[in-house]
Design a protein around this motif. Sequence first.
Motif, PDB file in Angstrom:
ATOM      1  N   ASN A  53      22.600  79.383  89.622  1.00 23.85           N
ATOM      2  CA  ASN A  53      21.459  79.450  88.707  1.00 23.85           C
ATOM      3  C   ASN A  53      21.243  80.839  88.127  1.00 23.85           C
ATOM      4  O   ASN A  53      20.193  81.098  87.535  1.00 23.85           O
ATOM      5  N   VAL A  55      23.021  83.591  85.451  1.00 21.66           N
ATOM      6  CA  VAL A  55      24.070  83.754  84.443  1.00 21.66           C
ATOM      7  C   VAL A  55      25.138  84.713  84.938  1.00 21.66           C
ATOM      8  O   VAL A  55      26.345  84.441  84.832  1.00 21.66           O
ATOM      9  N   ALA A  58      27.430  83.140  87.507  1.00 19.72           N
ATOM     10  CA  ALA A  58      28.405  82.241  86.880  1.00 19.72           C
ATOM     11  C   ALA A  58      29.546  83.035  86.249  1.00 19.72           C
ATOM     12  O   ALA A  58      30.723  82.660  86.357  1.00 19.72           O
ATOM     13  N   GLU A  64      31.637  77.699  84.226  1.00 27.37           N
ATOM     14  CA  GLU A  64      30.818  77.323  83.085  1.00 27.37           C
ATOM     15  C   GLU A  64      29.345  77.282  83.480  1.00 27.37           C
ATOM     16  O   GLU A  64      29.002  76.943  84.614  1.00 27.37           O
ATOM     17  N   ILE A  65      28.477  77.609  82.520  1.00 26.16           N
ATOM     18  CA  ILE A  65      27.039  77.509  82.743  1.00 26.16           C
ATOM     19  C   ILE A  65      26.678  76.035  82.872  1.00 26.16           C
ATOM     20  O   ILE A  65      27.009  75.228  81.997  1.00 26.16           O
ATOM     21  N   ILE A 189      19.286  80.752  84.934  1.00 23.00           N
ATOM     22  CA  ILE A 189      19.688  79.775  83.913  1.00 23.00           C
ATOM     23  C   ILE A 189      18.566  78.769  83.695  1.00 23.00           C
ATOM     24  O   ILE A 189      18.212  78.447  82.551  1.00 23.00           O
TER      25      ILE A 189
END
Length: 243
Positions: A53, A55, A58, A64-65, A189
């Motif tokens: 969660n 950015v 990730a 990938e988000i 995110i």
Amino acid sequence: MMGRFKHGDDIFYGSVSGELVTSMDHEGRTFELSELTVLPPATPSKIICIGLNYVDHAIELDMEIPTEPVIFMKPSSAVIGPGDRIVYPSMSQRMDYEAELAVVIGKKCRNISSENAMDVIAGYTCFNDVTARDLQQKDGQWTRAKSFDTFAPMGPFIVPKEEFDPSDVNVSSLVNGEVRQSSSTSNLIFDIPHLIEFISGIMTLEIGDVIATGTPPGVGELERGDVVEVKIEGIGTLKNEVV
């Protein structure tokens, strides 16, 4: 701030001001913090955790988000408080720390919109989503790896929602005094209102339930004898030793 405390055989909730604790009952007793055992600040029926969660986490993992929150659960039997010991399970060879901001639910709720999410929050605390990483990878799902007793340290206290803005605060972890994770909740995110809408659309949230909002980059390994800290700006420090 508020927390749960033990004095002799008496367990109570109290408000914290510096080194003084005042019981949140009709007696309004006052104690020195040093007189009390600090317990986990919430007694959740369940802990709902969010995977991937941040950015920057990730990006670190070259993943990938996600388009919607990835959730999993930890049992209430995993909960320990500040100063309690995290027990390294004998069946694991790799145990990791994961520093997280946790939301404590203050009202029983279901199907809450993001616009009304703040109405059901009691406050916020520090959380460590301890994980047996080798078992997570071996099993292909996360229940065993996340659920050992002592794998859900939280605390030390809850900061009421009226006194805390979760939109841009630093979340960090330290192992033996060395910073391992450091990021801002501005990198989330899915923000907290979105998470509450999503989760409460799946399951009823009870008073005291905890939502752990995900961990920043820099997750790493713990060894027996390590002291791990979760620090969140505006809340405080959760410290536990690994045994």
